[in-house]
Design a protein around this motif. Structure first.
Motif, PDB file in Angstrom:
ATOM      1  N   VAL A 178       0.843  -1.202   0.000  1.00  0.00           N
ATOM      2  CA  VAL A 178       0.000   0.000   0.000  1.00  0.00           C
ATOM      3  C   VAL A 178       0.870   1.240   0.000  1.00  0.00           C
ATOM      4  N   TYR A 179       1.968   1.192   0.738  1.00  0.00           N
ATOM      5  CA  TYR A 179       2.869   2.346   0.801  1.00  0.00           C
ATOM      6  C   TYR A 179       3.423   2.676  -0.583  1.00  0.00           C
ATOM      7  N   ARG A 180       3.904   1.653  -1.302  1.00  0.00           N
ATOM      8  CA  ARG A 180       4.491   1.898  -2.622  1.00  0.00           C
ATOM      9  C   ARG A 180       3.433   2.360  -3.619  1.00  0.00           C
ATOM     10  N   GLN A 181       2.252   1.774  -3.529  1.00  0.00           N
ATOM     11  CA  GLN A 181       1.193   2.191  -4.443  1.00  0.00           C
ATOM     12  C   GLN A 181       0.808   3.648  -4.208  1.00  0.00           C
TER      13      GLN A 181
ATOM     14  N   ILE B 283       0.555   9.172  -5.778  1.00  0.00           N
ATOM     15  CA  ILE B 283       0.638  10.579  -5.363  1.00  0.00           C
ATOM     16  C   ILE B 283       1.837  11.258  -6.006  1.00  0.00           C
ATOM     17  N   GLY B 284       2.971  10.538  -6.033  1.00  0.00           N
ATOM     18  CA  GLY B 284       4.142  11.112  -6.692  1.00  0.00           C
ATOM     19  C   GLY B 284       3.903  11.346  -8.171  1.00  0.00           C
ATOM     20  N   GLY B 285       3.256  10.392  -8.841  1.00  0.00           N
ATOM     21  CA  GLY B 285       2.946  10.573 -10.250  1.00  0.00           C
ATOM     22  C   GLY B 285       1.990  11.726 -10.486  1.00  0.00           C
ATOM     23  N   ALA B 286       0.960  11.827  -9.617  1.00  0.00           N
ATOM     24  CA  ALA B 286       0.016  12.939  -9.754  1.00  0.00           C
ATOM     25  C   ALA B 286       0.713  14.279  -9.530  1.00  0.00           C
TER      26      ALA B 286
ATOM     27  N   LEU C   6       6.149  13.275   1.685  1.00  0.00           N
ATOM     28  CA  LEU C   6       5.199  12.209   1.396  1.00  0.00           C
ATOM     29  C   LEU C   6       5.663  10.888   1.991  1.00  0.00           C
ATOM     30  N   HIS C   7       6.944  10.601   1.859  1.00  0.00           N
ATOM     31  CA  HIS C   7       7.493   9.381   2.456  1.00  0.00           C
ATOM     32  C   HIS C   7       7.270   9.368   3.968  1.00  0.00           C
TER      33      HIS C   7
END
Length: 470
Positions: free
Chosen positions: A14-17, A22-25, A176-177
């Motif tokens: 879930v963390y990576r997804q 969010i990073g991509g957005a 975010l991390h």
């Protein structure tokens, strides 16, 4: 030579997804912002530069000769207008009224004077130019600028924005991390709480101090563990009940076998064989009922279409030989209540096997307790929103004081009214418990009463699906 297929990558955490989405957005949003800023800056620079062209062209008119003063000296070279970054060079030129070049800040560039005053966008060779023209009675002043120089300025600004955006995305990624790691800690706590439990520990998890989203998962897990606990208890209870109920008939079989071995004479031996056969039949029926009980507990009934009339006809066909052997009239009637069409079929939603157990147990009980030359009748009455199945017999019946207790598991009536005279065999006490539990799982009700023939009347009420009612 066969080769093993490469291992498939497992699902992302879930963390990576979340980090990827969010990073991509954020990256897409940053790119869109950068593109929008580029065109916005280009528009702003065009507006400012065009205003500068106008002011430069107006200033160039001050160097024009006056028509009445032919002796005024006109300089051949005009001063150059240069921006602070030396990137947006302006070209200034003066023409006489005959369109002859009289002066220029950049001799190697010739801008067409044009016929009207105002701003133009022209093509000189392979380059695009912005040109502003001022026409006066004394001559024509022209100020121009290469469009490529403006684009270079905007690109320099965009490069600075890219650097700023990259720094902001790096900071956002770090935040975010940290936020995701902190936000997903409750999930890890729940996983640890479940992982440390033993196989028989089904106590509910506490939901205090957890976010609402995690509470929803914990509540669903608690409901699942509650159902598992009920299933485990039901299984343990079933094993205990089965062991208890099988102990007595097995002991009886052993004694009957010993009596058969000791029997002297053909008549005594024949009687012992009949008693042994009856004991085997009783234990066989008990085992079948125990299996029926295990099938309906703890599972819920699947929602399938079941035609109750066809189900009853199939059950009666199986018991037809038993009824004929005892000379018992066995029939089925299907009626419709007032206001209900006779063409409708009593189609329910449920488990056909479980509902078949209901009809089979009620029919079997009625036939066993009804004396020879008696009556057993089944009736299906279709109502607007439910269907009623009634099973009545002309047997000894049950006292009203026993109406509620006969649905308890393994409960046997000590003395059935008239049972001795009827020659009825006292059952195992499971049949009606199976019936009640199955009916309730299908959202129905069951009640007992006295039949028109003096025996027992069992009424089962089951709801009809909305589609069937409409």
């Amino acid at each position: 030579m066969d080769t093993e297929p490469p291992p498939q990558a497992g699902p992302l955490s879930v963390y990576r997804q979340l980090l990827r989405w969010i990073g991509g957005a954020a990256s897409i949003g940053g790119i869109c912002l950068l593109v929008a800023a580029y065109f916005f800056q280009l528009e702003e620079i065009n507006e400012i530069s065009n205003e500068n062209l106008k002011q430069i062209a107006l200033a160039a008119t001050l160097s024009m000769p006056v028509a009445e003063c032919a002796t005024v000296h006109i300089p051949q070279n005009l001063p150059r207008f240069i921006e602070e970054d030396d990137g947006n060079n302006f070209v200034t030129q003066i023409f006489d009224t005959q369109h002859n070049l009289r002066a220029s800040s950049t001799p190697d560039v010739l801008l067409p004077p044009g016929e009207d005053s105002g701003l133009r966008h022209i093509q000189l060779g392979k380059q695009r130019w912005w040109v502003y023209t001022v026409i006066t009675p004394d001559g024509i002043a022209v100020a121009g600028q290469n469009s490529h120089l403006r684009q270079l300025t905007v690109q320099a600004l965009a490069l600075k924005l890219i650097v700023v955006l990259a720094i902001m995305l790096a900071l956002l990624g770090g935040l975010l991390h940290w936020a995701l790691r902190r936000g997903l800690k409750p999930l890890q706590h729940v996983a640890d709480a479940i992982g440390t439990r033993s196989a028989d520990s089904l106590a509910p998890l506490t939901v205090a101090n957890y976010p609402q989203e995690i509470r929803t998962i914990i509540e669903a897990l608690n409901q699942l563990m509650d159902r598992l606990q009920q299933a485990l208890h039901a299984q343990q209870r079933f094993i205990a009940d089965a062991a208890h109920e099988l102990r007595t008939p097995v002991t009886a079989l052993r004694l009957q076998l010993q009596l058969l071995q000791r029997a002297q004479g053909a008549e005594r031996r024949h009687q012992a064989e009949q008693e042994l056969a009856q004991g085997i039949a009783r234990i066989e029926r008990l085992v079948l009922q125990l299996l029926d009980l295990s099938r309906i507990e703890p599972h819920s009934a699947p929602q399938l279409n079941v035609d109750l009339q066809t189900l009853c006809e199939d059950v009666l066909e199986r018991y037809r030989a038993v009824a004929q052997h005892k000379s018992i009239a066995l029939d089925l009637q299907v009626v419709a209540a007032s206001g209900v069409s006779d063409a409708l079929r009593p189609v329910l939603q449920g488990d056909a096997t479980a509902l078949g157990m209901v009809v089979s147990n009620l029919t079997d009980n009625a036939l066993r307790y009804t004396p020879a030359h008696g009556q057993v009748g089944l009736q299906i009455c279709l109502h607007a929103d439910h269907v009623e199945l009634t099973v009545q017999d002309s047997g000894p019946g049950i006292a009203k004081a026993e109406y509620t207790r006969v649905f308890d598991r393994f409960y046997r009536i000590n003395q059935v009214h008239g049972a001795a005279d009827a020659g009825a065999e006292v059952g195992s006490g499971i049949g009606l418990a199976i019936v009640k539990q199955t009916v309730e799982r299908h959202g129905g009700q069951i009640r007992l009463g006295q039949s028109d023939w003096g025996g027992l009347l069992v009424t089962v009420q089951l709801p009809l699906p909305k589609a069937a009612v409409s």
